[in-house]
Design a protein around this motif. Structure first.
Motif, PDB file in Angstrom:
ATOM      1  N   PHE A  59      -7.020  -1.905   3.181  1.00 59.41           N
ATOM      2  CA  PHE A  59      -5.562  -1.974   3.092  1.00 59.41           C
ATOM      3  C   PHE A  59      -4.809  -0.783   3.702  1.00 59.41           C
ATOM      4  O   PHE A  59      -3.654  -0.934   4.071  1.00 59.41           O
ATOM      5  CB  PHE A  59      -5.149  -2.115   1.617  1.00 59.41           C
ATOM      6  N   THR A  60      -5.459   0.403   3.748  1.00 57.11           N
ATOM      7  CA  THR A  60      -4.722   1.589   4.200  1.00 57.11           C
ATOM      8  C   THR A  60      -5.541   2.420   5.181  1.00 57.11           C
ATOM      9  O   THR A  60      -6.766   2.432   5.133  1.00 57.11           O
ATOM     10  CB  THR A  60      -4.358   2.518   3.024  1.00 57.11           C
ATOM     11  N   LYS A  61      -4.834   3.117   6.039  1.00 56.74           N
ATOM     12  CA  LYS A  61      -5.484   4.046   6.963  1.00 56.74           C
ATOM     13  C   LYS A  61      -5.877   5.339   6.259  1.00 56.74           C
ATOM     14  O   LYS A  61      -6.795   6.027   6.687  1.00 56.74           O
ATOM     15  CB  LYS A  61      -4.548   4.352   8.129  1.00 56.74           C
ATOM     16  N   THR A  62      -5.162   5.650   5.199  1.00 57.47           N
ATOM     17  CA  THR A  62      -5.444   6.872   4.452  1.00 57.47           C
ATOM     18  C   THR A  62      -6.868   6.874   3.908  1.00 57.47           C
ATOM     19  O   THR A  62      -7.528   7.915   3.871  1.00 57.47           O
ATOM     20  CB  THR A  62      -4.447   7.028   3.282  1.00 57.47           C
ATOM     21  N   SER A  63      -7.355   5.722   3.516  1.00 54.86           N
ATOM     22  CA  SER A  63      -8.715   5.637   2.985  1.00 54.86           C
ATOM     23  C   SER A  63      -9.753   6.026   4.030  1.00 54.86           C
ATOM     24  O   SER A  63     -10.795   6.579   3.688  1.00 54.86           O
ATOM     25  CB  SER A  63      -9.001   4.223   2.468  1.00 54.86           C
ATOM     26  N   TRP A 115     -13.387   7.027  11.491  1.00 53.93           N
ATOM     27  CA  TRP A 115     -12.269   7.557  12.288  1.00 53.93           C
ATOM     28  C   TRP A 115     -11.574   6.456  13.095  1.00 53.93           C
ATOM     29  O   TRP A 115     -10.363   6.519  13.348  1.00 53.93           O
ATOM     30  CB  TRP A 115     -12.792   8.655  13.215  1.00 53.93           C
ATOM     31  N   LEU A 116     -12.313   5.425  13.476  1.00 52.99           N
ATOM     32  CA  LEU A 116     -11.724   4.295  14.209  1.00 52.99           C
ATOM     33  C   LEU A 116     -10.541   3.676  13.461  1.00 52.99           C
ATOM     34  O   LEU A 116      -9.638   3.112  14.071  1.00 52.99           O
ATOM     35  CB  LEU A 116     -12.763   3.192  14.441  1.00 52.99           C
ATOM     36  N   PHE A 117     -10.560   3.813  12.153  1.00 48.71           N
ATOM     37  CA  PHE A 117      -9.543   3.129  11.350  1.00 48.71           C
ATOM     38  C   PHE A 117      -8.455   4.067  10.845  1.00 48.71           C
ATOM     39  O   PHE A 117      -7.704   3.731   9.942  1.00 48.71           O
ATOM     40  CB  PHE A 117     -10.228   2.401  10.189  1.00 48.71           C
ATOM     41  N   THR A 118      -8.373   5.262  11.448  1.00 48.79           N
ATOM     42  CA  THR A 118      -7.305   6.197  11.075  1.00 48.79           C
ATOM     43  C   THR A 118      -6.049   5.969  11.904  1.00 48.79           C
ATOM     44  O   THR A 118      -5.019   6.566  11.638  1.00 48.79           O
ATOM     45  CB  THR A 118      -7.768   7.658  11.276  1.00 48.79           C
ATOM     46  N   LYS A 119      -6.156   5.118  12.919  1.00 44.25           N
ATOM     47  CA  LYS A 119      -5.020   4.910  13.822  1.00 44.25           C
ATOM     48  C   LYS A 119      -4.360   3.565  13.578  1.00 44.25           C
ATOM     49  O   LYS A 119      -4.966   2.612  13.221  1.00 44.25           O
ATOM     50  CB  LYS A 119      -5.489   5.001  15.269  1.00 44.25           C
TER      51      LYS A 119
END
Length: 119
Positions: A59-63, A115-119
């Motif tokens: 649900f979130t990039k923060t995770s 890291w791929l999912f931080t953007k």
């Protein structure tokens, strides 16, 4: 679509790993360096964080950032495992090269994957 599948696989990986901290805590205790106190607290809090961050990744990039931080915090445990000869009494024993591959290849891949999912 492909990125969402990769995210889901990583999320499930962390959720399952987190649950395993509660099902099989004896597996993790010997992997926690002796110089760290409160092995039970470290094990269970790691499990809780893995479950929360794994579910949150959907649900979130923060995770994703949380997973990266958690993986960095796990590095001393992987170094410790190499230092003790990649084998614990009555527990996990692998050839030393496997522990090194886990430390210098698999672990960074997991960090890059998150890291791929931080953007």
């Amino acid at each position: 679509m492909k990125k969402n599948l990769l995210k889901l696989v990583l999320a499930v990986f962390f959720i399952v790993a987190g649950i395993n901290h509660f099902i099989n805590p004896q597996f993790y205790y010997p992997l926690i360096p002796d110089y760290l106190p409160f092995h039970g607290f470290i094990n269970y809090s790691s499990g809780i964080l893995e479950i929360i961050l794994g579910a949150g990744l959907i649900f979130t990039k923060t995770s994703a950032w949380g997973i990266i931080i958690l993986l960095v915090l796990f590095i001393p445990s992987h170094v410790y495992f190499v230092q003790i000869g990649s084998c614990v009494d009555g527990g996990l024993c692998v050839p030393e090269w496997v522990a090194w591959v886990r430390l210098v290849i698999i672990h960074p891949i997991l960090i890059l994957w998150a890291w791929l999912f931080t953007k």
